[in-house]
Scaffold this motif. Structure first.
Motif, mmCIF file in Angstrom:
data_model
loop_
_atom_site.group_PDB
_atom_site.id
_atom_site.type_symbol
_atom_site.label_atom_id
_atom_site.label_comp_id
_atom_site.label_asym_id
_atom_site.label_seq_id
_atom_site.Cartn_x
_atom_site.Cartn_y
_atom_site.Cartn_z
ATOM 1 N N VAL A 1 1.088 -0.812 0.042
ATOM 2 C CA VAL A 1 0.168 0.027 0.177
ATOM 3 C C VAL A 1 0.780 1.145 0.418
ATOM 4 O O VAL A 1 0.655 2.119 0.011
ATOM 5 C CB VAL A 1 -0.805 -0.009 0.745
ATOM 6 C CG1 VAL A 1 -2.162 -0.562 0.887
ATOM 7 C CG2 VAL A 1 0.035 -0.259 2.005
ATOM 8 N N GLU A 2 1.757 1.449 0.325
ATOM 9 C CA GLU A 2 2.783 2.544 0.761
ATOM 10 C C GLU A 2 4.555 2.362 0.363
ATOM 11 O O GLU A 2 4.831 1.242 0.284
ATOM 12 C CB GLU A 2 2.739 3.067 1.311
ATOM 13 C CG GLU A 2 3.736 4.103 1.648
ATOM 14 C CD GLU A 2 3.406 5.476 2.450
ATOM 15 O OE1 GLU A 2 2.418 5.206 3.143
ATOM 16 O OE2 GLU A 2 4.102 6.494 2.420
ATOM 17 N N HIS B 1 0.154 6.858 3.223
ATOM 18 C CA HIS B 1 -1.156 5.701 3.250
ATOM 19 C C HIS B 1 -1.718 6.125 5.036
ATOM 20 O O HIS B 1 -0.313 6.263 6.091
ATOM 21 C CB HIS B 1 -0.988 4.644 2.932
ATOM 22 C CG HIS B 1 -1.871 4.288 2.821
ATOM 23 N ND1 HIS B 1 -2.731 3.532 3.654
ATOM 24 C CD2 HIS B 1 -2.092 3.530 1.329
ATOM 25 C CE1 HIS B 1 -3.724 2.314 2.653
ATOM 26 N NE2 HIS B 1 -3.659 2.715 1.870
ATOM 27 N N TYR C 1 -2.614 3.580 6.559
ATOM 28 C CA TYR C 1 -2.791 2.882 7.386
ATOM 29 C C TYR C 1 -0.989 3.067 7.970
ATOM 30 O O TYR C 1 -0.562 2.619 8.950
ATOM 31 C CB TYR C 1 -2.744 1.504 6.320
ATOM 32 C CG TYR C 1 -2.268 0.397 6.942
ATOM 33 C CD1 TYR C 1 -2.520 -0.510 8.289
ATOM 34 C CD2 TYR C 1 -0.998 -1.101 6.387
ATOM 35 C CE1 TYR C 1 -2.080 -1.518 8.893
ATOM 36 C CE2 TYR C 1 -0.526 -1.683 7.336
ATOM 37 C CZ TYR C 1 -1.415 -1.863 8.130
ATOM 38 O OH TYR C 1 -0.836 -2.824 8.916
ATOM 39 N N CYS D 1 -11.366 -0.484 -1.558
ATOM 40 C CA CYS D 1 -10.095 0.024 -0.551
ATOM 41 C C CYS D 1 -10.320 -0.703 0.397
ATOM 42 O O CYS D 1 -11.060 -1.385 0.996
ATOM 43 C CB CYS D 1 -10.353 1.245 -0.491
ATOM 44 S SG CYS D 1 -8.548 1.198 0.531
ATOM 45 N N ARG E 1 -10.621 0.343 4.170
ATOM 46 C CA ARG E 1 -11.705 1.425 3.853
ATOM 47 C C ARG E 1 -12.386 1.505 5.480
ATOM 48 O O ARG E 1 -12.899 1.949 5.809
ATOM 49 C CB ARG E 1 -12.436 1.160 2.773
ATOM 50 C CG ARG E 1 -14.139 2.785 2.929
ATOM 51 C CD ARG E 1 -14.798 2.213 2.023
ATOM 52 N NE ARG E 1 -15.536 0.981 2.459
ATOM 53 C CZ ARG E 1 -16.227 0.727 2.876
ATOM 54 N NH1 ARG E 1 -16.856 1.179 3.801
ATOM 55 N NH2 ARG E 1 -16.370 -0.401 3.034
ATOM 56 N N CYS F 1 -10.376 3.015 7.876
ATOM 57 C CA CYS F 1 -9.897 4.150 7.324
ATOM 58 C C CYS F 1 -10.089 5.525 7.650
ATOM 59 O O CYS F 1 -11.707 5.452 7.934
ATOM 60 C CB CYS F 1 -9.558 3.809 5.925
ATOM 61 S SG CYS F 1 -8.600 5.688 5.343
ATOM 62 N N ALA G 1 -11.297 7.811 4.808
ATOM 63 C CA ALA G 1 -11.798 7.209 3.856
ATOM 64 C C ALA G 1 -12.760 7.766 2.939
ATOM 65 O O ALA G 1 -13.677 8.880 3.510
ATOM 66 C CB ALA G 1 -12.978 6.508 3.549
ATOM 67 N N CYS H 1 -13.559 5.589 -2.047
ATOM 68 C CA CYS H 1 -13.208 4.564 -1.542
ATOM 69 C C CYS H 1 -14.019 3.193 -1.400
ATOM 70 O O CYS H 1 -14.112 1.548 -1.348
ATOM 71 C CB CYS H 1 -12.344 4.363 0.337
ATOM 72 S SG CYS H 1 -11.630 5.717 -0.550
ATOM 73 N N PRO I 1 -7.832 1.248 -4.764
ATOM 74 C CA PRO I 1 -6.976 1.929 -5.804
ATOM 75 C C PRO I 1 -5.590 1.294 -5.790
ATOM 76 O O PRO I 1 -5.378 0.414 -4.779
ATOM 77 C CB PRO I 1 -6.670 2.876 -4.315
ATOM 78 C CG PRO I 1 -6.826 2.186 -3.000
ATOM 79 C CD PRO I 1 -7.962 1.395 -3.589
ATOM 80 N N ALA J 1 2.341 5.306 -2.862
ATOM 81 C CA ALA J 1 0.965 5.018 -2.182
ATOM 82 C C ALA J 1 -0.580 4.013 -3.159
ATOM 83 O O ALA J 1 -1.126 5.104 -3.780
ATOM 84 C CB ALA J 1 0.984 5.767 -1.732
ATOM 85 N N CYS K 1 -3.569 4.760 -2.060
ATOM 86 C CA CYS K 1 -4.301 5.483 -1.245
ATOM 87 C C CYS K 1 -5.315 6.574 -2.320
ATOM 88 O O CYS K 1 -4.723 7.950 -3.156
ATOM 89 C CB CYS K 1 -4.563 5.565 0.081
ATOM 90 S SG CYS K 1 -5.278 7.031 0.688
#
Lengths: 309, 330
Positions: free
Chosen positions: B238-239, B252, B254, B289, B292, B295, B298, B302, B307, B318, B320
């Protein structure tokens, strides 16, 4: 090394204690069963019976008998005269029967270990395949069928229908093969199940993954990193396995007419041959004790974490 | 560093496991490169797919129930995922070595440490018993185990946890691999030993130029030795950023949550901040996502849009939607 000697001394002391207990219990049990060595279908004249009893020290008070016999065993390793077999000492009977029974047991055990471990390894490595299913089905059968049934079937098959083995007798490899097979097969079946379970458990261990990650060939991983650990439960079972083979040979020696200890044991029990029965019981006790000690030693050799005590 | 050819190129790797009720997608399209001499951190919670990713690189995913559903792992022009067992055996341990999380169970308890060290060098490097023993003693010495020659005859249970991890490292490095995969090598150790092991890895890397993939859920470890970081969540990256950039300014949500949940010296809060909720069930992923439901930032999009991992500025990516929008707005 000092550990080992201490351990062996300790085991020896325990064995002597156990033998004494076994001697006492057997002595009491044998004499509390109705009848005596000389109570046959036709009764002996009282004079002869008196003389026989005197010869075997049976006219002494029970405690005196208990003590005299014990002293004889401890000081001279003398188990006395057989009461059922005339002119044979118990030591003689054991000396003749033991090599036969021991040979049979060793053949049966080696056969059982080789077959059982091989089958277990194959079915674990190829688990959930046809080979696995067939082998484990055979193992269940092997465990379930008593060896006297197996022996009858084997005689029918290999002696009468396909005549490759003799029906009985002792001396040649051919004569050993069939009884050893019948004696070993149920043990092999149990060992197969044990080693399969052991292998499957070992296969999930982290260190086996490490071994694979090292790039070792599959065969090396199995033989060097999985099998030794998987054999530990099999080694533990060898003690009971010896007991099982010994009791199994009581029956099989009768079926195959082998001159081993087993047939004497049964006769001794049915004829109230006090001395012979005692000799047998004590011999089996020693064998089992020695085997269990060997098993413990083998365990400690395979697994360095085990401490003998 | 990044100008040279990557040593390992993982592209769109997908791994799933069959369970009773679903096909669990443990790794869902992971891509990353490892360059010679660098340390890449792979960060995420338990079950984020970081370990499975690396087991897949080594061909160690248990099949069944595991399955490689797609992707490539290029190493020296060869796709590791298509190699035969035998070809993989010549790469495992020799070119790519692995250190496992728990040194208490990762060594064979029934073999001496010496046997376990030498069986590898004898196999891969063709050393004689004597040469292998000498080399093993050198390796133990290198990882800081004193009395190495004597200790070769010891069994793993005669070593402490930290010492065993050193043995694992010595073993992994004994064939001078190009890449070392360290799967949470310090998690099972206490903190002082952790620092020693990390120092040791960094030191050995500088001396030998080995690349390292460091799998961890410990951001402290990442800060200590990683050059670049991949943050994984629910089987995805995710990143992706340089370590400095990631810690300075996580993009991100997260990653932001992970960083916020670290204990800090400049705060006296009674409780640590946590990311609310649970990681998703990989057998039944939500639409859109996968982060989500947990998150804090969000938006409606999302819910429907999953993403992709997109370049934000030159140095980082990222996955996101919010972060990507912000990057455009700036």
């Amino acid at each position: 090394m000092r550990n080992l000697i201490g351990y062996l001394l300790k085991r020896a002391a325990w064995m002597i204690l156990t033998l004494w207990a076994v001697y006492t219990v057997s002595f009491i049990l044998m004499r509390s069963v109705p009848g005596n060595p000389f109570s046959g279908e036709r009764s002996l004249p009282p004079a002869i019976e008196r003389q026989l009893k005197a010869r075997y020290n049976l006219d002494a008070p029970p405690l005196q008998q208990y003590w005299d016999y014990l002293v004889g065993i401890v000081t001279r390793f003398d188990l006395g005269w057989c009461m059922g077999l005339e002119d044979y000492s118990v030591n003689q009977v054991l000396a003749e029967g033991f090599p036969v029974s021991a040979t049979l047991a060793i053949f049966a055990l080696v056969f059982a270990i080789l077959l059982g471990v091989t089958a277990g390894v194959i079915s674990a490595v190829y688990r959930r395949t046809k080979a696995d299913v067939i082998l484990m089905f055979a193992a269940v059968l092997g465990i379930a069928i008593p060896n006297f049934v197996l022996a009858s079937l084997a005689i029918l098959l290999f002696v009468f229908m396909i005549q490759i083995f003799p029906a009985g007798g002792w001396g040649t490899l051919k004569q050993i093969a069939l009884p050893a097979f019948c004696l070993g097969l149920p043990v092999a079946a149990y060992i197969a199940r044990l080693s399969r379970t052991g292998m499957l458990e070992m296969l999930t261990k982290d260190h086996v993954r490490t071994a694979i990650a090292k790039g070792l060939p599959h065969r090396t991983v199995i033989l060097r990193h999985v099998l030794p650990g998987a054999l530990l439960p099999v080694v533990s079972y060898l003690g009971p396995a010896v007991a099982r083979v010994l009791t199994g040979s009581l029956v099989l020696e009768k079926i195959f007419a082998l001159p081993g200890m087993g047939s004497h044991f049964i006769n001794a029990a049915t004829q109230r041959d006090y001395t012979l029965a005692m000799g047998m019981v004590l011999t089996y006790t020693v064998i089992l004790f020695v085997m269990n000690t060997l098993v413990d030693l083998a365990y400690a050799i395979i697994d360095p974490r085990v401490k003998l005590q | 560093m990044s100008e040279s050819q990557p040593l390992l190129k993982v592209d769109n790797l997908q791994v799933s496991f069959k369970t009773d009720d679903a096909q669990v997608r443990a790794v869902r399209g992971v891509s990353f490169d490892v360059y010679p001499g660098e340390t890449v951190g792979l960060v995420g919670e338990s079950g984020s797919g970081k370990s499975v990713t690396n087991l897949a690189l080594m061909g160690l995913v248990p099949k069944p129930p595991g399955r490689i559903d797609g992707g490539t792992v290029l190493y020296q022009g060869k796709d590791l995922l298509t190699l035969s067992d035998q070809q993989m055996q010549s790469i495992r341990g020799r070119r790519i070595a692995m250190i496992f999380q728990d040194p208490m169970t990762a060594l064979n308890p029934l073999m001496t440490v010496g046997q376990q060290l030498t069986e590898m060098t004898r196999l891969h490097l063709g050393l004689s018993r004597k040469e292998a023993n000498r080399q093993a003693a050198e390796m133990l010495d290198l990882v800081g185990i004193s009395g190495a020659e004597k200790r070769l005859r010891d069994y793993p249970h005669q070593f402490s946890g930290g010492m065993r991890q050193r043995v694992m490292i010595a073993m992994a490095l004994s064939c001078e691999p190009d890449l070392l995969i360290a799967d949470e090598p310090t998690t099972a150790l206490d903190v002082t030993i952790q620092a020693q092991i990390l120092d040791l890895l960094r030191d050995l890397q500088q001396r030998r130029g080995t690349s390292i993939i460091m799998i961890t859920h410990d951001l402290g470890v990442v800060a200590e030795i990683c050059h670049r970081v991949l943050v994984m969540y629910a089987g995805r990256v995710v990143e992706k950023a340089d370590a400095d950039a990631l810690f300075a300014d996580p993009k991100h949500p997260y990653t932001q949550g992970l960083l916020r949940s670290l204990p800090r010296f400049d705060q006296t809060a009674e409780t640590l901040e946590a990311i609310p909720g649970q990681p998703p069930d990989l057998g039944h992923l939500p639409d859109g996502c996968s982060f989500r439901p947990r998150c804090p930032v969000a938006i409606d999009a999302c819910k429907t849009q999953d993403p992709a991992l997109v370049n934000l500025d030159g140095r980082r990516k990222a996955a996101c939607l919010v972060a990507q929008q912000e990057a455009v707005d700036v």
